[in-house]
Design an enzyme around this catalytic site. Structure first.
Site, short mmCIF file in Angstrom:
data_model
loop_
_atom_site.label_atom_id
_atom_site.label_comp_id
_atom_site.label_asym_id
_atom_site.label_seq_id
_atom_site.Cartn_x
_atom_site.Cartn_y
_atom_site.Cartn_z
N TYR A 1 -1.93 -1.41 10.26
CA TYR A 1 -1.76 -1.55 9.05
C TYR A 1 -0.64 -1.03 8.31
CZ TYR A 1 -3.75 -1.01 4.18
OH TYR A 1 -4.13 -1.15 2.71
N SER B 1 0.91 -1.20 -0.06
CA SER B 1 0.06 -0.01 -0.10
C SER B 1 0.84 1.25 0.18
CB SER B 1 -0.93 0.05 1.34
OG SER B 1 -1.36 1.20 1.47
P1 NAD Z 1 -11.74 -6.22 -0.09
O1 NAD Z 1 -12.27 -5.97 1.07
O2 NAD Z 1 -12.59 -5.66 -1.39
O3 NAD Z 1 -11.25 -7.63 -0.45
C1 NAD Z 1 -10.44 -8.24 0.46
C2 NAD Z 1 -10.88 -9.87 0.38
O4 NAD Z 1 -10.01 -10.48 1.42
C3 NAD Z 1 -12.21 -10.38 0.69
O5 NAD Z 1 -12.75 -11.19 -0.29
C4 NAD Z 1 -11.74 -11.17 1.92
O6 NAD Z 1 -12.95 -12.11 2.36
C5 NAD Z 1 -10.55 -11.76 1.73
N1 NAD Z 1 -10.00 -12.02 3.25
C6 NAD Z 1 -10.17 -11.22 4.42
N2 NAD Z 1 -9.56 -11.70 5.33
C7 NAD Z 1 -8.96 -13.22 4.80
C8 NAD Z 1 -8.19 -14.31 5.32
N3 NAD Z 1 -8.01 -14.39 6.81
N4 NAD Z 1 -7.97 -15.28 4.42
C9 NAD Z 1 -8.49 -15.25 3.09
N5 NAD Z 1 -8.67 -13.95 2.50
C10 NAD Z 1 -9.45 -13.10 3.40
O7 NAD Z 1 -10.43 -5.47 -0.15
P2 NAD Z 1 -9.33 -4.71 -1.41
O8 NAD Z 1 -9.45 -3.19 -1.22
O9 NAD Z 1 -9.46 -5.49 -2.50
O10 NAD Z 1 -8.04 -5.01 -0.58
C11 NAD Z 1 -7.22 -6.13 -1.13
C12 NAD Z 1 -5.75 -5.82 -0.60
O11 NAD Z 1 -5.38 -4.59 -1.33
C13 NAD Z 1 -5.54 -5.65 0.98
O12 NAD Z 1 -4.35 -6.14 1.27
C14 NAD Z 1 -5.32 -4.16 1.07
O13 NAD Z 1 -4.84 -3.76 2.34
C15 NAD Z 1 -4.49 -3.78 -0.40
N6 NAD Z 1 -4.90 -2.13 -0.36
C16 NAD Z 1 -5.95 -1.79 -0.84
C17 NAD Z 1 -6.31 -0.52 -1.12
C18 NAD Z 1 -7.52 0.01 -1.26
O14 NAD Z 1 -7.57 1.40 -1.65
N7 NAD Z 1 -8.57 -0.43 -1.78
C19 NAD Z 1 -5.18 0.30 -1.08
C20 NAD Z 1 -3.93 -0.10 -0.86
C21 NAD Z 1 -4.00 -1.38 -0.38
#
Ligand code: NAD
Length: 260
Positions: free
Chosen positions: A155, A142
């Site tokens: 985080y 991130s």
């Molecule tokens: P999201 O909530 O849309 O998807 C996350 C998925 O992870 C969900 O399907 C959830 O069921 C799954 N999950 C959660 N805990 C789990 C576990 N213990 N085992 C297996 N699966 C699990 O979130 P997203 O925004 O797509 O985030 C995905 C990644 O991207 C994360 O690591 C997040 O920190 C990172 N990220 C997101 C953003 C953003 O702005 N959306 C920015 C930077 C980084």
């Protein structure tokens, strides 16, 4: 560069960024395991992506914090498809509190999902990649792998840690043709971020509109959200790049919110 007939495992692939990356990989001809805590959503995503092709997708119920579940899940992909070429360790959640009020249980949960998850899935995939003499590991960092924001102590700590892990994998994996890199997205409007908007508005005592304009997009060069497609494009680059020239790196994709 292409991913035809490559075997990929994407964690957290039933939603948001993981789903977008899996979709891109399947479109490039890869076979992709949709690993997620939410088994129903993983299976539904796998059916949806398989129907689009040309690659195949299979749903895999997996809690990335559970050692036995991770080992069994990776082994089942190897049994089904014969190996693993690409791991995207992407599963993640967000829990925000002021540091002095951060519950220890929530801290441990955050570190378990982000750090234990990346460690356990990488450890389970590496022997299969080493056996083939090639592989790509992509960890979902991130902007918070490089920068801090209030309320996000666990985080920010975990996301910084992923950069260290990827550098070690890059050094240990090089002799076996295995590369490791980190993608560092800015804010992308996935369910994870949609949930944060009202939470941050409440904690900071400001409107939801201000959270978006000031907190999330205030430091971008053009006040735009990064998209799922932007991140899938970078994941494709890291997955398909053919040599060790591109390893041990972390790439920020954030509309200039953070510049190195
Ligand atoms: P999201 O909530 O849309 O998807 C996350 C998925 O992870 C969900 O399907 C959830 O069921 C799954 N999950 C959660 N805990 C789990 C576990 N213990 N085992 C297996 N699966 C699990 O979130 P997203 O925004 O797509 O985030 C995905 C990644 O991207 C994360 O690591 C997040 O920190 C990172 N990220 C997101 C953003 C953003 O702005 N959306 C920015 C930077 C980084």
């Amino acid at each position: 560069m292409n991913l035809a007939d490559k075997i990929a495992i994407v964690t957290g692939a039933a939603s948001g960024l993981g789903k977008g990356i899996a979709e891109r990989f399947v479109a490039e001809g890869a076979n992709v395991a949709i690993a997620d805590l939410n088994a129903d959503a993983a299976n539904a995503t796998a059916r949806q992506l398989s129907a689009k092709g040309p690659g195949k997708a299979l749903g895999l119920a997996m809690d990335v914090t559970n050692e036995a579940a991770v080992n069994a899940g990776i082994a089942s992909v190897v049994a089904a498809w014969g190996g693993v070429d690409i791991l995207v360790s992407n599963a993640g959640v967000q829990i925000v509190h002021k540091l002095e009020e951060y519950p220890f249980e929530d801290w441990k949960k955050m570190l378990a999902i982000h750090l234990d998850g990346a460690f356990l899935t990488s450890r389970a995939c590496l022997p299969h990649m080493y056996a083939k003499g090639s592989g790509a590991i992509i960890l979902m960092g991130s902007v918070h792998s490089k920068e801090a924001s209030p309320l996000k102590s666990a985080y920010v700590t975990a996301k910084h840690g992923l950069i260290g892990l990827s550098k070690v994998i890059a050094k240990e994996g090089a002799a076996h043709g295995v590369r490791a890199n980190v993608i560092c997205p800015g804010f992308v409007r996935t369910p994870l971020v949609e949930k944060q908007i009202p939470e941050q508005a409440k904690t900071l005592g400001i409107s939801e509109d201000e959270v978006v304009k000031r907190i999330m997009l205030g430091n971008t060069v053009d006040q735009k959200f990064t998209t799922i497609e932007d991140i899938a494009e970078v994941a494709f680059l890291f997955a398909a790049f053919p040599t060790n020239a591109l390893t041990g790196q972390s790439l920020v994709v954030s509309h200039g919110w953070f510049m190195q």
